[in-house]
Scaffold this motif. Structure first.
Motif, PDB file in Angstrom:
ATOM      1  N   SER A  53       0.835  -1.202   0.000  1.00  0.00           N
ATOM      2  CA  SER A  53       0.000   0.000   0.000  1.00  0.00           C
ATOM      3  C   SER A  53       0.869   1.251   0.000  1.00  0.00           C
ATOM      4  O   SER A  53       0.480   2.286  -0.540  1.00  0.00           O
ATOM      5  CB  SER A  53      -0.937   0.005   1.212  1.00  0.00           C
ATOM      6  OG  SER A  53      -0.190   0.005   2.424  1.00  0.00           O
ATOM      7  N   GLN A  54       2.081   1.124   0.570  1.00  0.00           N
ATOM      8  CA  GLN A  54       3.002   2.259   0.574  1.00  0.00           C
ATOM      9  C   GLN A  54       4.423   1.774   0.800  1.00  0.00           C
ATOM     10  O   GLN A  54       4.678   0.894   1.621  1.00  0.00           O
ATOM     11  CB  GLN A  54       2.612   3.251   1.675  1.00  0.00           C
ATOM     12  CG  GLN A  54       3.456   4.518   1.701  1.00  0.00           C
ATOM     13  CD  GLN A  54       2.818   5.586   2.560  1.00  0.00           C
ATOM     14  OE1 GLN A  54       1.606   5.822   2.501  1.00  0.00           O
ATOM     15  NE2 GLN A  54       3.621   6.264   3.362  1.00  0.00           N
ATOM     16  N   LYS A  86      10.634   0.978   4.146  1.00  0.00           N
ATOM     17  CA  LYS A  86       9.485   0.500   4.908  1.00  0.00           C
ATOM     18  C   LYS A  86       8.404   0.141   3.908  1.00  0.00           C
ATOM     19  O   LYS A  86       8.100   0.941   3.010  1.00  0.00           O
ATOM     20  CB  LYS A  86       8.959   1.573   5.867  1.00  0.00           C
ATOM     21  CG  LYS A  86       9.922   1.962   6.967  1.00  0.00           C
ATOM     22  CD  LYS A  86       9.298   3.049   7.849  1.00  0.00           C
ATOM     23  CE  LYS A  86      10.246   3.473   8.956  1.00  0.00           C
ATOM     24  NZ  LYS A  86       9.655   4.558   9.796  1.00  0.00           N
ATOM     25  N   LEU A  87       7.832  -1.054   4.036  1.00  0.00           N
ATOM     26  CA  LEU A  87       6.786  -1.501   3.122  1.00  0.00           C
ATOM     27  C   LEU A  87       5.551  -1.881   3.928  1.00  0.00           C
ATOM     28  O   LEU A  87       5.580  -2.813   4.733  1.00  0.00           O
ATOM     29  CB  LEU A  87       7.278  -2.701   2.305  1.00  0.00           C
ATOM     30  CG  LEU A  87       8.478  -2.401   1.413  1.00  0.00           C
ATOM     31  CD1 LEU A  87       9.675  -3.232   1.866  1.00  0.00           C
ATOM     32  CD2 LEU A  87       8.164  -2.698  -0.028  1.00  0.00           C
ATOM     33  N   TYR A  88       4.475  -1.136   3.696  1.00  0.00           N
ATOM     34  CA  TYR A  88       3.225  -1.372   4.412  1.00  0.00           C
ATOM     35  C   TYR A  88       2.336  -2.310   3.599  1.00  0.00           C
ATOM     36  O   TYR A  88       2.204  -2.155   2.393  1.00  0.00           O
ATOM     37  CB  TYR A  88       2.502  -0.047   4.648  1.00  0.00           C
ATOM     38  CG  TYR A  88       3.240   0.890   5.574  1.00  0.00           C
ATOM     39  CD1 TYR A  88       2.935   0.934   6.937  1.00  0.00           C
ATOM     40  CD2 TYR A  88       4.245   1.723   5.095  1.00  0.00           C
ATOM     41  CE1 TYR A  88       3.612   1.792   7.790  1.00  0.00           C
ATOM     42  CE2 TYR A  88       4.925   2.586   5.949  1.00  0.00           C
ATOM     43  CZ  TYR A  88       4.606   2.613   7.288  1.00  0.00           C
ATOM     44  OH  TYR A  88       5.283   3.469   8.142  1.00  0.00           O
ATOM     45  N   ALA A 114       6.926  -3.943   7.055  1.00  0.00           N
ATOM     46  CA  ALA A 114       8.137  -4.719   6.832  1.00  0.00           C
ATOM     47  C   ALA A 114       9.254  -3.720   6.558  1.00  0.00           C
ATOM     48  O   ALA A 114       9.007  -2.643   6.004  1.00  0.00           O
ATOM     49  CB  ALA A 114       7.953  -5.649   5.641  1.00  0.00           C
ATOM     50  N   THR A 115      10.478  -4.039   6.975  1.00  0.00           N
ATOM     51  CA  THR A 115      11.585  -3.115   6.766  1.00  0.00           C
ATOM     52  C   THR A 115      12.744  -3.840   6.096  1.00  0.00           C
ATOM     53  O   THR A 115      12.937  -5.042   6.277  1.00  0.00           O
ATOM     54  CB  THR A 115      12.077  -2.508   8.092  1.00  0.00           C
ATOM     55  OG1 THR A 115      12.519  -3.551   8.965  1.00  0.00           O
ATOM     56  CG2 THR A 115      10.965  -1.710   8.771  1.00  0.00           C
ATOM     57  N   GLU A 163       8.839   7.885  -2.001  1.00  0.00           N
ATOM     58  CA  GLU A 163       7.606   7.334  -1.436  1.00  0.00           C
ATOM     59  C   GLU A 163       6.731   6.893  -2.602  1.00  0.00           C
ATOM     60  O   GLU A 163       6.508   7.661  -3.539  1.00  0.00           O
ATOM     61  CB  GLU A 163       6.876   8.382  -0.605  1.00  0.00           C
ATOM     62  CG  GLU A 163       5.578   7.871  -0.005  1.00  0.00           C
ATOM     63  CD  GLU A 163       4.865   8.941   0.826  1.00  0.00           C
ATOM     64  OE1 GLU A 163       3.655   9.136   0.602  1.00  0.00           O
ATOM     65  OE2 GLU A 163       5.520   9.575   1.674  1.00  0.00           O
ATOM     66  N   ILE A 164       6.286   5.645  -2.557  1.00  0.00           N
ATOM     67  CA  ILE A 164       5.415   5.123  -3.613  1.00  0.00           C
ATOM     68  C   ILE A 164       4.158   4.562  -2.954  1.00  0.00           C
ATOM     69  O   ILE A 164       4.251   3.648  -2.127  1.00  0.00           O
ATOM     70  CB  ILE A 164       6.112   4.026  -4.446  1.00  0.00           C
ATOM     71  CG1 ILE A 164       7.412   4.557  -5.035  1.00  0.00           C
ATOM     72  CG2 ILE A 164       5.172   3.530  -5.558  1.00  0.00           C
ATOM     73  CD1 ILE A 164       8.223   3.500  -5.772  1.00  0.00           C
TER      74      ILE A 164
END
Length: 196
Positions: A53-54, A86-88, A114-115, A163-164
């Motif tokens: 999601s981000q 960082k991956l949400y 997740a990092t 940021e994606i």
């Protein structure tokens, strides 16, 4: 019966390949000692999907490159480096070509991402809504502001941060020196279930 046995063997191989140490395997994540990111390794014959999601990252660069399969086939790829990420709501999926089996991994939900550190991705497609801070476009790939660099004379871009949102990515490979997966869930699928 033979077909079922073959499918079971293949499913076993997929599952074993994906048991995370950081998270391992040519189809997902490979740990790299001491942050030495630009490491060559042989990729599987399949691409895989990554969605989030981000994604929030620092120390970003991107340039052209290639990945090589075990049979020697070379595939063009866009190489992206992110120093910290960082991956949400992370999702990763792969299907076994021609077989009714696949693998799906989810992590980083519930507001705890997740990092990853020293992450490098060899991708073929990327979609999302991106924001880059202090971006430089058109720099020489050998001079990007990341530890991992491309070849002299090649086109590249870099940025202090990225940021994606609504990330959708198809990739051949991903590697990181450390990958922390909060709320990890790994499951075998029917080969039709994917991240997007």
């Amino acid at each position: 019966m033979k077909l079922r046995s073959l499918a079971a063997k293949r499913a076993g191989r997929v599952a074993l390949a994906a048991i995370p140490v950081g998270i391992a395997a040519s189809l997902l994540m490979t740990g790299v000692a001491n942050g030495a990111v630009p490491v060559a390794f042989t990729v599987s014959g399949s691409t895989f999907q990554v969605a989030a999601s981000q994604l929030e990252g620092t120390g970003f660069s991107q340039y052209a490159g290639t990945v090589t399969a075990k049979d020697g086939t070379t595939h063009p790829a866009s190489i992206a480096n992110i120093a910290t990420a960082k991956l949400y709501d992370l999702c990763q999926s792969v299907v076994v070509p021609g077989m009714p089996v696949g693998l799906k991994i989810t992590a980083g939900g519930g507001g705890t991402p997740a990092t990853a550190t020293n992450m490098q991705i060899g991708m073929t497609d990327l979609q999302g809504d991106a924001t880059f801070n202090n971006i430089r476009i058109g720099v020489d790939a050998s001079t990007v502001n990341t530890d991992a660099k491309g070849s002299a004379g090649d086109f590249a871009q870099d940025a202090d941060s990225v940021e994606i949102k609504n990330l959708k990515q198809t990739a051949w490979s991903t590697q990181a020196s450390v990958f922390n997966l909060a709320g990890l869930h790994l499951q075998l699928t029917d080969g039709k279930t994917t991240c997007f």
